[in-house]
Design an enzyme around this catalytic site. Sequence first.
Site, PDB file in Angstrom:
ATOM      1  N   TYR A 176      39.444  47.889  43.827  1.00 59.34           N
ATOM      2  CA  TYR A 176      40.295  49.220  43.338  1.00 59.34           C
ATOM      3  C   TYR A 176      39.579  50.169  42.506  1.00 59.34           C
ATOM      4  O   TYR A 176      38.396  49.910  42.158  1.00 59.34           O
ATOM      5  CB  TYR A 176      41.374  48.580  42.591  1.00 59.34           C
TER       6      TYR A 176
ATOM      7  N   TYR B 147      40.061  40.095  48.167  1.00 66.85           N
ATOM      8  CA  TYR B 147      39.168  39.778  46.804  1.00 66.85           C
ATOM      9  C   TYR B 147      39.539  38.616  45.963  1.00 66.85           C
ATOM     10  O   TYR B 147      40.620  38.096  45.959  1.00 66.85           O
ATOM     11  CB  TYR B 147      39.288  41.221  45.945  1.00 66.85           C
TER      12      TYR B 147
ATOM     13  N   ARG C  83      43.037  36.769  46.604  1.00 64.32           N
ATOM     14  CA  ARG C  83      43.933  37.391  47.021  1.00 64.32           C
ATOM     15  C   ARG C  83      44.035  37.943  48.260  1.00 64.32           C
ATOM     16  O   ARG C  83      43.176  38.370  49.108  1.00 64.32           O
ATOM     17  CB  ARG C  83      44.272  38.737  46.168  1.00 64.32           C
TER      18      ARG C  83
ATOM     19  N   HIS D 285      46.628  43.013  50.838  1.00 64.22           N
ATOM     20  CA  HIS D 285      48.026  43.323  50.457  1.00 64.22           C
ATOM     21  C   HIS D 285      48.114  44.907  50.134  1.00 64.22           C
ATOM     22  O   HIS D 285      47.385  45.493  49.583  1.00 64.22           O
ATOM     23  CB  HIS D 285      48.666  42.489  49.348  1.00 64.22           C
TER      24      HIS D 285
ATOM     25  N   HIS E 187      50.618  47.375  47.498  1.00 67.13           N
ATOM     26  CA  HIS E 187      51.689  47.389  46.536  1.00 67.13           C
ATOM     27  C   HIS E 187      52.493  48.569  46.862  1.00 67.13           C
ATOM     28  O   HIS E 187      52.212  49.635  47.088  1.00 67.13           O
ATOM     29  CB  HIS E 187      51.166  47.552  45.112  1.00 67.13           C
TER      30      HIS E 187
END
Length: 246
Positions: free
Chosen positions: A117, A156, A166, A169, A171
């Site tokens: 991110y 990640y 994870r 995905h 959000h």
Amino acid sequence: MKTEIAPLTPRVAAASLSARDWHSHPAYLYEGYRSTAKRGPQQPLVPLKSALGELRRPVYGHDCVGELDHDLTRNARRNGEPIGERMVLAGQVLDDRRRPVRNTLVEIWQANAAGRYVHKADQHDAPLDPNFLGAGRCMTDDEGRYRFLTIKPGAYPWGNHPNAWRPQHIHLSLFGQCFGSRLVTQMYFPGDPLLPFDPMYTGTPPAARSRLVADFSLDLTVEGYALGYRFDIVLRGVDETPFENQ
């Protein structure tokens, strides 16, 4: 915090809303997801006064949505194309009777193709992409449709448990007619081998987990450019999408 949300369309009166299906949503506290012990409420919930839900517009609206806000492959370019597999994410926002919800702000945020991110708290040893911000927004049209062009995110590590990763995905956040009506969820990809090992996914009741997984759509695919995934969001009722802030 579990709060009753204001209706996201003026066509649906409060008295006609279907009952919330609380069995579709994750529990406040889930042993496998360690940070819920810090975030889940330990005391009875405090009801909010109805006046807090009587504001008539969200913080953002049409005038704040830019021409490229929906296109994450272009809205942060500096010196070239973002790296990774291009994809289309599209679907409809629907009410409890599966009627389209128009003029709703949909926002997304995600990791880049390497699983990182753009945030100072993310210190994962993976490269940042100077041409990819990982955030976008759009308004639903008269048919409740939304559409984003983006890069497929990478998995990640996240430290929740040994060898914890994870799944890929995205959000999603939705705003209705007032700030207090915000709903947040996550969208996963079909066939991801990490899903059975992810507490955020397995913390959702089994009967509702499939509602968090997008469908591959050849119709949404842009020939020679990007694959397509469809993810419809149902706000209430027996088919409602599991949300994180329920």
